[in-house]
Design an enzyme around this catalytic site. Structure first.
Site, PDB file in Angstrom:
ATOM      1  CG  ASP A 106     -11.138  96.776 -49.809  1.00  0.00           C
ATOM      2  OD1 ASP A 106     -11.521  95.976 -48.959  1.00  0.00           O
ATOM      3  OD2 ASP A 106     -11.518  96.740 -50.993  1.00  0.00           O
ATOM      4  CG  LEU A 111      -1.264 101.619 -47.431  1.00  0.00           C
ATOM      5  CD1 LEU A 111      -1.933 102.921 -47.088  1.00  0.00           C
ATOM      6  CD2 LEU A 111      -1.608 100.575 -46.408  1.00  0.00           C
TER       7      LEU A 111
HETATM    8  P1  5GP Z   1      -7.489  99.261 -51.681  1.00  0.00           P
HETATM    9  O1  5GP Z   1      -6.483  99.775 -52.651  1.00  0.00           O
HETATM   10  O2  5GP Z   1      -6.966  99.208 -50.241  1.00  0.00           O
HETATM   11  O3  5GP Z   1      -8.115  97.965 -52.101  1.00  0.00           O
HETATM   12  O4  5GP Z   1      -8.730 100.249 -51.714  1.00  0.00           O
HETATM   13  C1  5GP Z   1      -8.640 101.546 -51.285  1.00  0.00           C
HETATM   14  C2  5GP Z   1      -9.689 102.413 -51.952  1.00  0.00           C
HETATM   15  O5  5GP Z   1     -10.828 101.670 -52.412  1.00  0.00           O
HETATM   16  C3  5GP Z   1     -10.226 103.402 -50.948  1.00  0.00           C
HETATM   17  O6  5GP Z   1      -9.435 104.569 -50.871  1.00  0.00           O
HETATM   18  C4  5GP Z   1     -11.630 103.635 -51.461  1.00  0.00           C
HETATM   19  O7  5GP Z   1     -11.621 104.644 -52.428  1.00  0.00           O
HETATM   20  C5  5GP Z   1     -12.031 102.329 -52.105  1.00  0.00           C
HETATM   21  N1  5GP Z   1     -12.844 101.488 -51.192  1.00  0.00           N
HETATM   22  C6  5GP Z   1     -12.461 100.329 -50.593  1.00  0.00           C
HETATM   23  N2  5GP Z   1     -13.458  99.837 -49.817  1.00  0.00           N
HETATM   24  C7  5GP Z   1     -14.489 100.709 -49.923  1.00  0.00           C
HETATM   25  C8  5GP Z   1     -15.814 100.764 -49.344  1.00  0.00           C
HETATM   26  O8  5GP Z   1     -16.276  99.915 -48.559  1.00  0.00           O
HETATM   27  N3  5GP Z   1     -16.580 101.833 -49.689  1.00  0.00           N
HETATM   28  C9  5GP Z   1     -16.164 102.820 -50.539  1.00  0.00           C
HETATM   29  N4  5GP Z   1     -16.989 103.809 -50.791  1.00  0.00           N
HETATM   30  N5  5GP Z   1     -14.920 102.807 -51.097  1.00  0.00           N
HETATM   31  C10 5GP Z   1     -14.096 101.761 -50.790  1.00  0.00           C
END
Ligand code: 5GP
Length: 179
Positions: A106, A111
Site C-alpha cells: 500500500d 516494505l
Molecule cells: P503499507 O505498509 O504498504 O502501507 O501496508 C501494508 C499492510 O497494510 C499490508 O500488509 C496489509 O496488512 C495492510 N493493508 C494495506 N492495504 C490493505 C487492504 O486494502 N486490505 C487489507 N485487508 N489490508 C491492507
C-alpha cells in the site's frame, strides 16, 4: 458468493480465484526464470501473506527455504515514536538471496522497514514479491520486483487479507462496496 458482510461492512466480489491463480503462476514463472541457478530464501510476512505464500511456493521449482516473520509495531519513547520490530527471523541470512513475500503493498512503509532490516542482516540480495500492489498509494522508491495484480486505492479483503481480523479464509478477493 457475490457479497460478504463483515462487522456491518459490505464487500463485493472483485478478483476471482482464476485470476488470482493466473497472477500467482505469472509471479512464480518469473522467479523460477530469474533464480535458475541460485538458492533462495523466501520470507513471508504474516499474517496476510499466508495464502499467497502457500500457493506461490507450490509453483516454485528452485532449491529454497521458506521462513515466516511478523512485523510488530509498538509505541517507543516520545523521541523514537512508532517502532517496528521484526519477529520470527531465526536464520542466518548473511550472503543469501532473499525474496520477501507480501500480500499487498500500500504506502510501502512496511516494505521499507523490512528491507532495511534485511540489509542490516547482510543479505546478498533482497527482492520483493507481492500479490497486490496499489500504485496510487505507494510513496517509496524501493522497486517492487514481482507484482501479481495492480489495483486502485480500494480496501480489499480475502485470500489472506482481513478486515478487523475476519475474512482471511475467503478464497477470492472482495472490495469494500461504496454506497
Ligand atoms: P503499507 O505498509 O504498504 O502501507 O501496508 C501494508 C499492510 O497494510 C499490508 O500488509 C496489509 O496488512 C495492510 N493493508 C494495506 N492495504 C490493505 C487492504 O486494502 N486490505 C487489507 N485487508 N489490508 C491492507
Amino acid at each position: 458468493m457475490q457479497e460478504v458482510t463483515i462487522h456491518n461492512a459490505v464487500f463485493e466480489s472483485y478478483i476471482s480465484e482464476n485470476e488470482i491463480n493466473n497472477a500467482v503462476s505469472a509471479v512464480a514463472n518469473k522467479i523460477n526464470e530469474q533464480y535458475k541457478e541460485q538458492d533462495v530464501v523466501f520470507i513471508a510476512v504474516l499474517n496476510g501473506s499466508f495464502m499467497f505464500c502457500a500457493d506461490l511456493l507450490k509453483k516454485i521449482n528452485l532449491k529454497c527455504e521458506v521462513s515466516f516473520v511478523k512485523m510488530k509495531s509498538y509505541e517507543g519513547t516520545e523521541t523514537t515514536g512508532k517502532i517496528n520490530e521484526l519477529i520470527g527471523l531465526s536464520e542466518d541470512l548473511r550472503g543469501k538471496a532473499v525474496i520477501l513475500v507480501e500480500d499487498i503493498v500500500d504506502t510501502g512503509n512496511t516494505l521499507e522497514r523490512l528491507s532495511e532490516i534485511l540489509i542490516s542482516k547482510g543479505v546478498k540480495s533482497a527482492q520483493i514479491a507481492t500479490l497486490l500492489y496499489k500504485p496510487e498509494a505507494y510513496k517509496k522508491k524501493i522497486p517492487i520486483d514481482y507484482v501479481g495484480i495492480e489495483i486502485p486505492n480500494e480496501f480489499v479483503l480475502g485470500y489472506g487479507l482481513d478486515y478487523d481480523g475476519l475474512g482471511r479464509n475467503l478464497s477470492k478477493i472482495y472490495k469494500l462496496k461504496h454506497h
